[in-house]
Design a protein around this motif. Structure first.
Motif, short mmCIF file in Angstrom:
data_model
loop_
_atom_site.label_atom_id
_atom_site.label_comp_id
_atom_site.label_asym_id
_atom_site.label_seq_id
_atom_site.Cartn_x
_atom_site.Cartn_y
_atom_site.Cartn_z
N ILE A 143 0.84 -1.19 0.00
CA ILE A 143 0.00 0.00 0.00
C ILE A 143 0.88 1.24 0.00
O ILE A 143 1.81 1.35 0.79
CB ILE A 143 -0.93 0.01 1.23
N ALA A 162 -0.89 4.00 -10.21
CA ALA A 162 -1.96 3.11 -9.78
C ALA A 162 -2.49 2.29 -10.95
O ALA A 162 -2.81 1.11 -10.79
CB ALA A 162 -3.08 3.92 -9.13
N THR A 177 -3.44 -4.47 -9.45
CA THR A 177 -3.67 -5.55 -8.49
C THR A 177 -2.55 -5.70 -7.48
O THR A 177 -2.76 -6.25 -6.40
CB THR A 177 -3.87 -6.89 -9.21
N GLY A 223 -1.97 -0.90 -3.75
CA GLY A 223 -3.07 -0.02 -3.38
C GLY A 223 -2.53 1.38 -3.17
O GLY A 223 -1.55 1.56 -2.44
N CYS A 224 -3.10 2.37 -3.83
CA CYS A 224 -2.63 3.76 -3.73
C CYS A 224 -3.74 4.62 -3.12
O CYS A 224 -4.86 4.62 -3.63
CB CYS A 224 -2.27 4.31 -5.11
N TYR A 225 -3.39 5.36 -2.07
CA TYR A 225 -4.37 6.18 -1.36
C TYR A 225 -3.76 7.51 -0.97
O TYR A 225 -2.54 7.64 -0.84
CB TYR A 225 -4.84 5.46 -0.09
#
Length: 108
Positions: free
Chosen positions: A24, A47, A52, A55-57
């Protein structure tokens, strides 16, 4: 805020996310931060290249100072890479596409 399709997290959302397995990338940003705005389209590209595997936030450092302090954010944007909930690496600045790939490559 940055023009991106990535999901914005709260303090609680970040902590919940870090209980899940996987790689992540959390990016601390702020509305007033020009380098953050410049980084946003690069993050979208990143992203989309690893849909898969990564995860990029995003998290607003001004709205969520507790998380920013917890993860040692001293400048913006700050990119924090986690693997299975463990902090793997941190970088500060509006990285270019090749720098982003190099940053996450060790964790994928």
């Amino acid at each position: 805020m940055a023009d991106t399709s990535m999901e914005w997290l709260t303090d609680e959302g970040l902590e919940e996310l870090l209980t899940q397995p996987g790689t992540i990338l959390i990016v601390f940003m702020a509305q007033w931060c020009s380098p953050c705005q410049a980084l946003a389209p690069r993050l979208d590209r990143l992203a989309s290249r690893y849909p898969t595997q990564l995860g990029c936030y995003l998290i607003d450092a001004d709205r969520h100072p507790a998380s920013a302090q917890k993860y040692g954010v001293r400048g913006l944007p700050t990119l924090v890479l986690f693997v299975d909930g463990d902090l793997e690496a941190t970088r500060v600045g509006a990285l270019e596409d090749d720098q982003l790939d190099a940053f996450i490559s060790t964790a994928l």
